[in-house]
Design an enzyme around this catalytic site. Structure first.
Site, PDB file in Angstrom:
ATOM      1  N   GLU A  49     -15.369 -40.984 -21.852  1.00 43.74           N
ATOM      2  CA  GLU A  49     -14.867 -42.167 -21.967  1.00 43.74           C
ATOM      3  C   GLU A  49     -14.560 -43.014 -21.124  1.00 43.74           C
ATOM      4  O   GLU A  49     -14.401 -42.654 -19.666  1.00 43.74           O
ATOM      5  CB  GLU A  49     -13.025 -41.305 -22.584  1.00 43.74           C
ATOM      6  CG  GLU A  49     -13.917 -40.765 -24.434  1.00 43.74           C
ATOM      7  CD  GLU A  49     -12.293 -40.267 -24.680  1.00 43.74           C
ATOM      8  OE1 GLU A  49     -11.901 -40.472 -25.609  1.00 43.74           O
ATOM      9  OE2 GLU A  49     -11.308 -39.676 -24.418  1.00 43.74           O
ATOM     10  N   CYS A  50     -14.410 -44.612 -20.965  1.00 42.31           N
ATOM     11  CA  CYS A  50     -13.745 -45.095 -20.197  1.00 42.31           C
ATOM     12  C   CYS A  50     -14.505 -45.021 -18.868  1.00 42.31           C
ATOM     13  O   CYS A  50     -15.212 -45.707 -19.048  1.00 42.31           O
ATOM     14  CB  CYS A  50     -12.262 -45.001 -20.125  1.00 42.31           C
ATOM     15  SG  CYS A  50     -11.560 -46.661 -19.832  1.00 42.31           S
ATOM     16  N   GLY A  51     -13.687 -44.463 -17.638  1.00 50.90           N
ATOM     17  CA  GLY A  51     -14.143 -44.092 -16.590  1.00 50.90           C
ATOM     18  C   GLY A  51     -14.929 -42.953 -17.144  1.00 50.90           C
ATOM     19  O   GLY A  51     -16.458 -43.649 -16.238  1.00 50.90           O
ATOM     20  N   SER A  78     -18.102 -44.335 -24.515  1.00 53.13           N
ATOM     21  CA  SER A  78     -17.354 -45.976 -25.271  1.00 53.13           C
ATOM     22  C   SER A  78     -15.689 -45.870 -24.227  1.00 53.13           C
ATOM     23  O   SER A  78     -15.973 -45.188 -23.642  1.00 53.13           O
ATOM     24  CB  SER A  78     -16.589 -45.449 -26.333  1.00 53.13           C
ATOM     25  OG  SER A  78     -15.698 -45.923 -27.000  1.00 53.13           O
TER      26      SER A  78
END
Length: 467
Positions: free
Chosen positions: A334-336, A437
């Protein structure tokens, strides 16, 4: 079944000082020997990290749990509150934004006010009283009357300039006799928590400064009688949800956790454990090898852009993670964590190599590129469930994927909506059994997410044993 004291610390708006006051109140009660359980209303990751340290018991952080009226339904929020509230003397919930602010301008979805009504808890309203006297009473009166179902049990005035200013505020509030003044806190900018592009500075960046929480407690106690505050709160009855006998772990999932990767909803981790996962933490910053015999990986969000040099220099682990993804074992990022699986991260200082799993690169910007609640529906089978799986989460980041030829080779498996409807941009990238994502999904919005991830890890383990 047990009784406890509980309240929500809400603000008139973001930046009024509710985080500092919530932390100071938590730390004050904790050092008096009370078992304090913190919660955070809304999707934020950073405030809960500070809560955990402010409420530490015997030197051990007390995990703070997110409650969210949009990502989670009412019963799930109530279960989370009851599960952890049953273990404490007092529960303090820090609100989100202003008291009535949420996903809509006309409804209370996702707001602190909604959470107050759903949990049946009183609100203590924090007001930034700079340059106000009688007007503060008008403001409090407006908040108290806006939604009669929200019980505002008292007000705390923050950034009060002097003793005479405090007297004026008390005089003004005689016009609103049903809302007591619980305290006046003097302006003290030295205790403010430093912030940066994603919000407050995380507590572990330079090692936790435990003395800061004690200074906040001292500050709160100068203008607030915490014993009287607790006495004024009603007793809240909590009934912890039924918990089945824990099953023995059936899979082992590596959890990236350090200063660069520290954004996880505690409920996500609980649901993974409940589904049969043993979670082993490792650091992409300092560990040169993955833990042994992992069946899956979970790479959460955080601040990889602040540690691009260290992450890029850790060649051995980057290679191991790429090989792990290529092995077909499930990986959720996720993200990072998603950025870490890309080819590169580009900052103002240059381009830094990451794990090279996804053939794309992320570029940092000075302004945020996405912000808001998200509902995603999978358009293909993924490690989180079959096609059509729907879940809710939140997106907030300052990087974006560069227009790159590698994008054409990636399968985008999320359809996504936000506050204004359909978001027509690719999201949820799947490569083999790796799913990445920018959206932070809350597994509590669809509890099968955790179960599906664990089951996919089991299937991968069986496939590996058959080779």
């Amino acid at each position: 079944m047990s009784n406890l004291k509980a309240c929500i610390i809400a603000g008139t708006h973001s930046g009024c000082g509710k985080t500092s006051i919530a932390l100071g109140l938590m730390a004050s009660l904790a050092r008096k020997g009370m078992a304090v359980q913190p919660f955070k209303c809304g999707p934020d990751f950073i405030d809960p990290g500070h809560h955990a340290l402010a409420c530490a018991r015997d030197g051990n952080p007390v995990p703070s749990h997110n409650l969210d009226g949009w990502m989670l339904n009412e019963s799930t929020n109530l279960d989370i509150f009851n599960r952890y509230g049953a273990e404490c003397d007092v529960a303090i919930i820090e609100g989100v934004m202003g008291l009535f602010d949420g996903i809509s301008g006309t409804a209370d979805h996702g707001s602190t006010a909604q959470m107050s009504k759903n949990l049946g808890l009183p609100v203590i309203l924090v007001v930034d009283a700079r340059s106000m006297a009688r007007s503060a009473a008008a403001l409090v009166s407006g908040y108290a009357r806006f939604d009669p179902e929200v019980n505002i049990a008292g007000v705390i005035f923050n950034r009060v300039g002097s003793d005479s200013h405090c007297e004026l505020l008390h005089e003004a509030m005689s016009l609103v006799p049903d809302i007591p003044v619980l305290g006046c806190l003097k302006r003290d900018e030295s205790i403010a928590t430093p912030s940066r592009h994603l919000g407050l500075v995380t507590p572990d960046q330079n090692g936790p400064d435990m003395s800061r929480y004690q200074r906040l407690a001292d500050w709160v106690e100068t203008g607030l009688d915490t014993d009287s505050l607790l006495a004024a709160l009603p007793d809240v009855e909590v009934v912890p949800p039924f918990e089945p006998v824990p099953q023995l772990p059936s899979v082992t999932i590596g959890l990236a956790r350090d200063n660069a990767f520290c954004f996880y909803y505690e409920e996500n981790l609980r649901l993974l454990r409940k589904a049969g996962a043993r979670l082993i933490e490792f650091s992409p910053l300092t560990d040169t090898h993955l833990p042994e015999q992992l069946d899956g990986l979970y790479l959460g969000g955080g601040y990889p852009e602040l540690y691009v040099f260290e992450l890029g220099q850790n060649n051995k682990l980057r290679r191991e993670i790429k090989e792990f993804c290529e092995s077909g074992r499930p990986v959720y990022a996720e993200c990072g964590g998603f950025m870490y699986l890309m080819n590169d991260i580009i900052t103002s200082l240059g381009r830094y190599a990451m794990s090279g799993v996804f053939p794309i690169r992320a570029e940092m910007s000075e302004k945020f590129r996405a912000l808001g609640y998200r509902e995603v529906t999978t358009q293909a089978d993924t490690i989180l469930g079959p096609s059509g799986t729907c879940a809710r989460g939140h997106e907030f980041h300052y990087s974006s994927i560069q227009d790159d030829p590698g994008m054409q080779s990636l399968l985008s498996v999320y359809s996504m909506t936000g506050r204004k409807g359909v978001i027509d941009s690719p999201e949820g990238f799947q490569l083999g059994n790796t799913l990445g994502s920018y959206v932070h999904l809350h597994f509590g919005s669809h509890p099968d997410l955790a179960r599906n991830f664990v089951e996919e890890c089991k299937r991968a383990f069986v496939r590996a044993g058959q080779k």
